[in-house]
Design an enzyme around this catalytic site. Structure first.
Site, PDB file in Angstrom:
ATOM      1  N   CYS A  43      -5.070 -10.458   3.888  1.00 12.93           N
ATOM      2  CA  CYS A  43      -4.603  -8.877   3.975  1.00 12.93           C
ATOM      3  C   CYS A  43      -3.388  -9.030   4.969  1.00 12.93           C
ATOM      4  O   CYS A  43      -3.655  -9.462   6.292  1.00 12.93           O
ATOM      5  CB  CYS A  43      -5.768  -8.076   4.425  1.00 12.93           C
ATOM      6  SG  CYS A  43      -5.302  -6.193   4.938  1.00 12.93           S
ATOM      7  N   CYS A  97       1.445  -7.555   0.147  1.00 16.26           N
ATOM      8  CA  CYS A  97       0.196  -7.003   0.337  1.00 16.26           C
ATOM      9  C   CYS A  97      -0.641  -7.927  -0.909  1.00 16.26           C
ATOM     10  O   CYS A  97       0.092  -8.092  -2.054  1.00 16.26           O
ATOM     11  CB  CYS A  97       0.192  -5.184  -0.136  1.00 16.26           C
ATOM     12  SG  CYS A  97      -1.703  -4.917  -0.239  1.00 16.26           S
TER      13      CYS A  97
END
Length: 269
Positions: free
Chosen positions: A80, A194
């Site tokens: 992440c 992302c």
């Protein structure tokens, strides 16, 4: 950091706010097909990109500390960008095992671009981090980096992997967010900052057109994990599984999707 060899059944723990880390898992599978996996999704706090820095900085180390106690992994991947750019250093200080983070692939994008104009799609939290400023200064000096926060892409990826067709307007809005900025029409390389975003790369590509290339950090992460685990033994004593901290993980379409990534079942953490 400990020098003891890990147990053969000690898993790789892949941690993300949701299902975005599956894009990283897919690359890890290619290099380490025999590695046992625990995929951890902090769905109770999804989306991370809309949280404050202080919330992420407090939550991620605490959550990973509890997961280390329960699952005894040999290595953690924070799959992440938002969590990594905010909490990676703290996690490394707190836990005595290798931690591999995820950062925007600005360095390879700078080497790839021909026009010198790079787009960066990330969460609102990621694109404003000083970490990204430093990457730009170090690796993209002399280039133009155009950032745009596109949080709706997270929900689109989550929906797609549950068998729901996302609204095409979401992808058009994300690309318009890049194109509408100064020199936006000159973008020839887009960093997907992302881990959710590679899951909707096809949809983004249909809007951007064939002359734009994408890059994300998943392959680099997999290579780093492969390097860190060289010479280690791998053995599965149970099937790979996922843990979710909240939401409705028992959804049949979600489980079917996870099984495509080698995840046998879902547990609640």
């Amino acid at each position: 950091m400990t020098c003891e060899a890990p147990l053969a059944d000690a898993p790789l723990l892949i941690f993300d706010s949701g299902v975005g880390g599956l894009s990283v898992l897919a690359e890890i599978r290619k290099l380490l097909p025999d590695a046992p996996i625990v995929y951890a999704a902090d769905t109770a706090a999804l989306p991370y990109g809309e949280k404050t820095e202080s919330e992420i900085a407090a939550r991620v180390p605490a959550m990973l500390g509890r997961m280390v106690e329960r699952y005894r992994p040999r290595l953690i991947t924070i799959a992440c960008n938002t969590a990594s750019t905010i909490a990676l250093a703290t996690v490394r200080e707190a836990l005595d095992l290798p931690i591999v983070g995820t950062v925007p692939a600005i360095k390879p994008a700078a080497a790839m671009t021909k026009s010198g104009v790079i787009g960066l799609l990330g969460t609102a939290a990621t694109i404003r981090q000083a970490y990204v400023d430093n990457l730009e200064a170090e690796f993209a000096s002399g280039k133009r980096l155009i950032r745009y926060g596109a949080p709706d892409l997270v929900a689109a990826a989550e929906a797609k992997l549950r068998g729901i067709t996302p609204d095409p307007a979401i992808f058009h809005a994300a690309i318009e967010g890049l194109r509408s900025q100064v020199q936006g029409n000159e973008i020839d390389t887009v960093v997907l900052a992302c881990t959710h975003f590679p899951l909707v790369q096809q949809e983004l590509g249909e809007v951007l057109g064939q002359n734009v290339q994408f890059i994300d950090g998943s392959q680099g992460i997999a290579r780093r994990i492969h390097h860190l685990t060289q010479g280690q033994d791998f053995s599965r004593k149970q099937r790979d599984f996922a843990v979710f901290t909240g939401g409705e993980p028992a959804d049949s379409s979600l489980l079917t999707m996870l099984q495509n990534y080698g995840i046998d079942h879902i547990e609640r953490f």
